[in-house]
Scaffold this motif. Structure first.
Motif, PDB file in Angstrom:
ATOM      1  N   GLU A  68     -10.790   0.842  -7.641  1.00  0.00           N
ATOM      2  CA  GLU A  68     -11.430   2.239  -7.435  1.00  0.00           C
ATOM      3  C   GLU A  68     -11.076   3.456  -8.232  1.00  0.00           C
ATOM      4  O   GLU A  68      -9.817   3.773  -8.248  1.00  0.00           O
ATOM      5  CB  GLU A  68     -11.591   2.692  -5.975  1.00  0.00           C
ATOM      6  CG  GLU A  68     -12.228   1.676  -5.087  1.00  0.00           C
ATOM      7  CD  GLU A  68     -13.988   1.856  -5.096  1.00  0.00           C
ATOM      8  OE1 GLU A  68     -14.116   2.815  -5.383  1.00  0.00           O
ATOM      9  OE2 GLU A  68     -14.506   0.884  -4.699  1.00  0.00           O
ATOM     10  N   CYS A 113      -3.645   3.023   6.002  1.00  0.00           N
ATOM     11  CA  CYS A 113      -3.170   1.958   5.248  1.00  0.00           C
ATOM     12  C   CYS A 113      -3.162   0.725   6.166  1.00  0.00           C
ATOM     13  O   CYS A 113      -3.740  -0.170   5.453  1.00  0.00           O
ATOM     14  CB  CYS A 113      -1.936   1.988   4.712  1.00  0.00           C
ATOM     15  SG  CYS A 113      -1.822   3.633   3.261  1.00  0.00           S
ATOM     16  N   CYS A 134      -9.945   4.594   1.066  1.00  0.00           N
ATOM     17  CA  CYS A 134     -10.347   3.219   1.011  1.00  0.00           C
ATOM     18  C   CYS A 134     -11.647   2.730   1.974  1.00  0.00           C
ATOM     19  O   CYS A 134     -12.265   1.715   1.939  1.00  0.00           O
ATOM     20  CB  CYS A 134      -9.365   2.094   1.469  1.00  0.00           C
ATOM     21  SG  CYS A 134      -8.674   2.326   3.004  1.00  0.00           S
ATOM     22  N   ALA A 146      -3.830  -2.883  -6.701  1.00  0.00           N
ATOM     23  CA  ALA A 146      -4.972  -3.782  -6.953  1.00  0.00           C
ATOM     24  C   ALA A 146      -4.246  -5.123  -7.429  1.00  0.00           C
ATOM     25  O   ALA A 146      -4.719  -6.096  -7.071  1.00  0.00           O
ATOM     26  CB  ALA A 146      -6.196  -3.169  -7.791  1.00  0.00           C
ATOM     27  N   TYR A 190      -6.632  -0.764   6.795  1.00  0.00           N
ATOM     28  CA  TYR A 190      -7.109  -1.472   5.396  1.00  0.00           C
ATOM     29  C   TYR A 190      -6.421  -2.812   5.195  1.00  0.00           C
ATOM     30  O   TYR A 190      -6.973  -3.733   4.687  1.00  0.00           O
ATOM     31  CB  TYR A 190      -6.896  -0.499   4.460  1.00  0.00           C
ATOM     32  CG  TYR A 190      -7.560  -1.031   2.882  1.00  0.00           C
ATOM     33  CD1 TYR A 190      -8.835  -1.675   3.040  1.00  0.00           C
ATOM     34  CD2 TYR A 190      -6.801  -0.856   1.733  1.00  0.00           C
ATOM     35  CE1 TYR A 190      -9.157  -2.268   1.668  1.00  0.00           C
ATOM     36  CE2 TYR A 190      -6.992  -1.256   0.547  1.00  0.00           C
ATOM     37  CZ  TYR A 190      -8.272  -2.017   0.653  1.00  0.00           C
ATOM     38  OH  TYR A 190      -8.764  -2.641  -0.673  1.00  0.00           O
ATOM     39  N   ASN A 250      -9.297  -3.814  -3.783  1.00  0.00           N
ATOM     40  CA  ASN A 250      -9.117  -2.995  -5.025  1.00  0.00           C
ATOM     41  C   ASN A 250      -9.594  -1.691  -4.571  1.00  0.00           C
ATOM     42  O   ASN A 250      -9.960  -0.876  -5.420  1.00  0.00           O
ATOM     43  CB  ASN A 250     -10.023  -3.526  -6.060  1.00  0.00           C
ATOM     44  CG  ASN A 250     -11.583  -3.663  -5.490  1.00  0.00           C
ATOM     45  OD1 ASN A 250     -12.011  -3.511  -4.501  1.00  0.00           O
ATOM     46  ND2 ASN A 250     -12.631  -3.174  -6.722  1.00  0.00           N
ATOM     47  N   LYS A 251      -9.489  -1.060  -3.293  1.00  0.00           N
ATOM     48  CA  LYS A 251     -10.181  -0.141  -2.698  1.00  0.00           C
ATOM     49  C   LYS A 251      -9.021   1.482  -2.675  1.00  0.00           C
ATOM     50  O   LYS A 251      -9.286   2.408  -2.263  1.00  0.00           O
ATOM     51  CB  LYS A 251     -11.060  -0.129  -1.787  1.00  0.00           C
ATOM     52  CG  LYS A 251     -12.190  -1.171  -1.875  1.00  0.00           C
ATOM     53  CD  LYS A 251     -12.992  -1.216  -0.394  1.00  0.00           C
ATOM     54  CE  LYS A 251     -14.087  -2.138  -0.903  1.00  0.00           C
ATOM     55  NZ  LYS A 251     -14.691  -2.684   0.367  1.00  0.00           N
ATOM     56  N   CYS A 252      -7.913   0.800  -2.953  1.00  0.00           N
ATOM     57  CA  CYS A 252      -6.928   1.985  -2.758  1.00  0.00           C
ATOM     58  C   CYS A 252      -6.741   2.610  -3.853  1.00  0.00           C
ATOM     59  O   CYS A 252      -6.234   2.385  -4.920  1.00  0.00           O
ATOM     60  CB  CYS A 252      -5.260   0.947  -2.469  1.00  0.00           C
ATOM     61  SG  CYS A 252      -3.965   2.391  -2.252  1.00  0.00           S
ATOM     62  N   LEU A 287       0.762  -1.158   0.068  1.00  0.00           N
ATOM     63  CA  LEU A 287       0.027   0.084  -0.051  1.00  0.00           C
ATOM     64  C   LEU A 287       0.677   1.349  -0.039  1.00  0.00           C
ATOM     65  O   LEU A 287       2.010   1.335   0.565  1.00  0.00           O
ATOM     66  CB  LEU A 287      -1.007  -0.184   1.105  1.00  0.00           C
ATOM     67  CG  LEU A 287      -1.882  -1.402   1.359  1.00  0.00           C
ATOM     68  CD1 LEU A 287      -2.746  -1.098   2.598  1.00  0.00           C
ATOM     69  CD2 LEU A 287      -2.913  -1.120   0.146  1.00  0.00           C
TER      70      LEU A 287
END
Length: 262
Positions: free
Chosen positions: A68, A29, A23, A53, A32, A43-45, A15
């Motif tokens: 995202e 980070c 996220c 991702a 998460y 896949n939200k970073c 990350l």
């Protein structure tokens, strides 16, 4: 080091350490990374984009998901354009609210004196924008060239250390503050457990807590509100100089949009 902590550490290492909360994890980070290890989609970073991702999917042996979307253009390396915050110093009133909001201590200044942002340390997380009462912080394109993988890793390690040091200091400050602390609750336990496994980051202690009023608005909503307020303020300033029907109509739309979110 147990296997779960090792997995969280490996995820966290991928990350970008912007600590932006986009996220959905307000503490940055590491929380998460913990949630990904427990099954959340990887896949939200937003600032990491598709490369992060993809790397997480490979590490976890999961299907690759589309990252995202970012509001910023995608660069040739697959990551969104890097942004930096800058303060319009002639408008700064020295309230210090942005200093407290910065997760990597990239802002310097003191009460009632002009603040400045150390752009080399700024992650572009945008978290300094919402608390600024005079909307004097802008985002500008990072002028640095693309980082190679070694440079990126060095940057991430430095940002991680700065963030952990920031959390440690903020937790200690709570012991000397009067009344409740108005912010999202930091999960000190996971930071303490994780930092105890690594010699590269400051150890996070579990400190006695004062009452906390948790902030419910997520990071994306907070940033959206801040951007709307800035647009409204600029339009009002323009209309005070010269009337324009289109701008007045836009102002009305943005004001209604702001009211519907708040």
């Amino acid at each position: 080091m147990n296997s779960q902590i090792a997995l969280i550490q490996n995820i966290d290492a991928l990350l970008p350490q912007t600590q932006c909360g986009l996220c959905g994890h307000r503490d940055g980070c590491l929380p998460y990374a913990q949630s990904i290890a427990e099954g959340e989609e990887a896949n939200k970073c937003v600032p990491g984009g598709q490369p992060v991702a993809d790397a997480l999917a490979t590490l976890l042996k999961r299907p690759t998901l589309r990252a995202e979307e970012s509001v910023w253009p995608i660069q040739p390396d697959g990551r969104p354009l890097r942004m930096k915050a800058v303060i319009r110093e002639d408008e700064c009133i020295g309230c210090t609210k942005c200093i407290s909001a910065c997760p990597v201590d990239a802002i310097i200044g003191s009460g009632k004196l002009m603040h400045s942002i150390l752009t080399d340390l700024c992650t572009g997380c945008e978290l300094c924008i919402p608390p600024c009462p005079v909307d004097c912080i802008d985002l500008v394109e990072d002028q640095k060239p693309f980082l190679n993988e070694t440079q990126r890793l060095d940057e991430q390690n430095d940002l991680r250390q700065r963030y952990y040091a920031h959390i440690q200091r903020e937790e200690k400050k709570q012991l000397h503050r009067k009344g409740p602390v108005v912010r999202a609750a930091i999960n000190t336990e996971i930071f303490a457990k994780f930092s105890a496994q690594s010699k590269t980051v400051p150890e996070i202690n579990l400190l006695e807590k004062k009452p906390i009023i948790s902030v419910q608005t997520d990071a994306k909503t907070t940033i959206e509100l801040a951007k709307l307020r800035v647009q409204i303020k600029k339009l009002e300033k323009q209309l005070s100089i010269r009337d324009d029907s289109k701008k007045r109509e836009l102002l009305h739309e943005l004001t209604n949009q702001l009211a519907s979110i708040e």
